[in-house]
Scaffold this active site. Structure first.
Site, PDB file in Angstrom:
ATOM      1  N   TYR A 142       0.730  -1.147   0.003  1.00 20.54           N
ATOM      2  CA  TYR A 142      -0.125  -0.133   0.086  1.00 20.54           C
ATOM      3  C   TYR A 142       0.881   1.142  -0.111  1.00 20.54           C
ATOM      4  CZ  TYR A 142      -3.482   3.473   1.669  1.00 20.54           C
ATOM      5  OH  TYR A 142      -4.371   4.561   1.675  1.00 20.54           O
ATOM      6  N   ASP A 237       9.294   2.949  -0.003  1.00 25.71           N
ATOM      7  CA  ASP A 237       8.236   3.382   0.809  1.00 25.71           C
ATOM      8  C   ASP A 237       8.397   2.881   2.156  1.00 25.71           C
ATOM      9  OD1 ASP A 237       6.022   4.374   2.057  1.00 25.71           O
ATOM     10  OD2 ASP A 237       4.562   3.566   0.504  1.00 25.71           O
ATOM     11  N   LYS A 265       4.005   8.817   8.957  1.00 20.63           N
ATOM     12  CA  LYS A 265       3.372   8.111  10.296  1.00 20.63           C
ATOM     13  C   LYS A 265       4.686   8.725  11.334  1.00 20.63           C
ATOM     14  CE  LYS A 265       0.628   4.705   8.322  1.00 20.63           C
ATOM     15  NZ  LYS A 265       0.686   4.091   6.998  1.00 20.63           N
TER      16      LYS A 265
HETATM   17  C1  LIG Z   1       0.112   4.588   5.749  1.00 19.80           C
HETATM   18  C2  LIG Z   1       0.938   4.170   4.524  1.00 19.80           C
HETATM   19  C3  LIG Z   1       0.940   5.348   3.361  1.00 19.80           C
HETATM   20  C4  LIG Z   1       0.009   6.516   3.329  1.00 19.80           C
HETATM   21  O1  LIG Z   1      -0.056   7.425   4.224  1.00 19.80           O
HETATM   22  P1  LIG Z   1      -0.918   8.208   4.721  1.00 19.80           P
HETATM   23  O2  LIG Z   1      -0.386   9.289   5.489  1.00 19.80           O
HETATM   24  O3  LIG Z   1      -2.253   7.451   5.242  1.00 19.80           O
HETATM   25  O4  LIG Z   1      -1.328   8.952   3.286  1.00 19.80           O
HETATM   26  C5  LIG Z   1       1.705   5.051   2.468  1.00 19.80           C
HETATM   27  N1  LIG Z   1       2.935   3.934   2.368  1.00 19.80           N
HETATM   28  C6  LIG Z   1       2.849   3.139   3.156  1.00 19.80           C
HETATM   29  C7  LIG Z   1       3.757   1.989   3.212  1.00 19.80           C
HETATM   30  C8  LIG Z   1       1.797   3.410   4.392  1.00 19.80           C
HETATM   31  O5  LIG Z   1       1.925   2.439   5.385  1.00 19.80           O
END
Ligand SMILES: *Cc1c(COP(=O)(O)O)cnc(C)c1O
Length: 425
Positions: A142, A237, A265
């Site tokens: 994701y 990511d 995060k």
């Molecule tokens: C949570 C998440 C996102 C998205 O971040 P948001 O602040 O919710 O837009 C992108 N990549 C990863 C791996 C994530 O866990």
């Protein structure tokens, strides 16, 4: 006083599904989500006053636990000086210094307001840098809700069984191809079929959105090699893994460096912050130095960066990660062992302070294997755990996080609830 039931009913009248982010609606597990009134340390309280031990950590950011005294104090002081200037402020420079000094592959960094913004910007940059259009992502990973990433995505998309999304144009979807996590051959096949067309490979170096799935030993280096061979930008990511698996994230832990890293995060310490950074030659393509447009009214926000940087400074104290991970490892080992003792087929993945226990005999190293989990059984387990006041993510396909604020007492309490629920399942 409003209780969770009336609040959720009212919310559903005015907010689609009653929530501002879909997994919060508890659709995958059934039951009604509690409304949270406050949180402190390892605990959260709902509006009825019920106390829960929290393993969601706001989906990752709260590595210090909730409402850490130092973070709250710093945020209060920052707020009194004004919440947004839309102009340069010193903490932006401090934050950039901290990120560049911590994350091995980052020469320059730009702050944004969410992980989604970070990944969207990273892809734009990779396309501009390479002059190519297509990207490879991995099934079950994701990367936020940007159009380019909503194909076979993890997190809420996987939880709710939404494989793509209406509203994404065919033209956009066509540029995203999916590889299989931990399977280099799947990537080689895609690249060999279109050797000139890929701008980027984007991957969660430790997957956290189809449940936790660590990379196999050769996987990340293999991606690095493919990216180098075909002049593809490798994007890690690290929105979850960044500052979770150490100050240098997964790239430091596995000693494989991407070209661009996305963060989110933890970097916001519980306020809305994201970031993307990488090699100077790539980052310098951004406006105003270069032609790639990217901007944000609230980017580099002083209040949010104060929460983030105060958190990061605490994480950089000697021994922080060693202590957290020692505690988390002992706990998750017990947690996984309880399934065996209860005779329930399961497979657990753990790395550092993040873990998932899948309701399948496993192994679980990719999306298809994770998807074999018995989600009905998980749902029942989840509801019974909630009744025991243990707050887990309302989906089989999310991580469980231990924070610095989880004491032995809370962890023991969670283990006995887990043991009890498994024996009744
Ligand atoms: C949570 C998440 C996102 C998205 O971040 P948001 O602040 O919710 O837009 C992108 N990549 C990863 C791996 C994530 O866990």
């Amino acid at each position: 006083m409003n209780n969770s039931k009336t609040l959720f009913e009212n919310a559903q009248q005015r907010i689609p599904g009653g929530v501002n982010s879909p997994v919060r609606a508890f659709r995958a597990v059934g039951g009604r989500p509690p409304f949270i009134e406050r949180a402190k340390g390892a605990k959260i309280w709902d509006v009825e006053g019920n106390e829960y031990i929290d393993f969601v950590a706001s989906w990752g950011p709260m590595i210090l636990g909730h409402a850490h005294d130092k973070v709250i104090e710093a945020v209060q002081q920052a707020a009194s000086r004004g919440t947004s200037f839309g102009a340069n402020c010193e903490i932006e420079v401090e934050m950039a210094d901290f990120v560049v000094n911590s994350v091995p592959s980052i020469d320059k960094v730009r702050m944004v307001n969410s992980g989604t913004e970070a990944t969207m910007s990273a892809i734009r940059l990779a396309r501009a840098f390479t002059g190519k259009d297509n990207i490879i992502k991995f099934e079950g990973c994701y990367h936020g809700h940007g159009d380019a990433f909503l194909s076979k995505a993890g997190s809420g998309a996987m939880t709710l069984g939404i494989p793509g999304s209406p509203g994404v144009t065919v033209a956009t979807a066509r540029h995203t191809l999916n590889g299989i996590y931990n399977d280099l051959e799947s990537v080689k096949t895609l690249v060999a079929a279109h050797p000139e067309e890929f701008a980027a490979i984007i991957v969660e170096p430790v997957a956290g959105n189809m449940g936790v799935i660590p990379p196999k030993p050769e996987f990340l280096q293999g991606l690095r090699d493919i990216a180098d061979e075909y002049h593809i930008v490798l994007i890690f990511d690290e929105v979850i893994s960044g500052f979770r698996l150490g100050l240098g994230g997964a790239q430091q832990r596995f000693d494989v460096l991407p070209d661009i890293t996305t963060l989110g995060k933890i970097i916001g310490g519980g306020l809305p912050v994201g970031a993307f950074g990488g090699k100077a030659e790539i980052m310098d393509l951004l406006a105003p130095l270069g032609p790639v447009y990217q901007a944000g009214t609230l980017s580099g926000n002083p209040l949010a960066l104060t929460a983030g940087l105060t958190t990061l400074k605490i994480l950089s104290q000697e021994g922080f990660y060693g202590q957290l991970e020692g505690k988390a490892s002992r706990f998750f080992k017990e947690w996984a062992g309880e399934f065996d003792r209860a005779g329930i087929p399961s497979f657990s993945n753990q790395i550092g302070s993040m873990a998932s226990a899948f309701f399948t005999a496993g192994p679980v190293h990719n999306y298809d294997q994770a998807a074999k989990s018995d989600t009905e059984l998980f749902a029942r387990y989840f509801r019974m755990m909630l009744a025991e006041r243990i707050y887990l993510a309302p989906s089989q396909f999310e991580a469980m996080f231990v924070s610095a604020a989880h004491g032995e007492k809370e962890l023991d309490q969670a283990l006995s609830a887990h043991r009890k629920v498994l024996s009744q399942l």
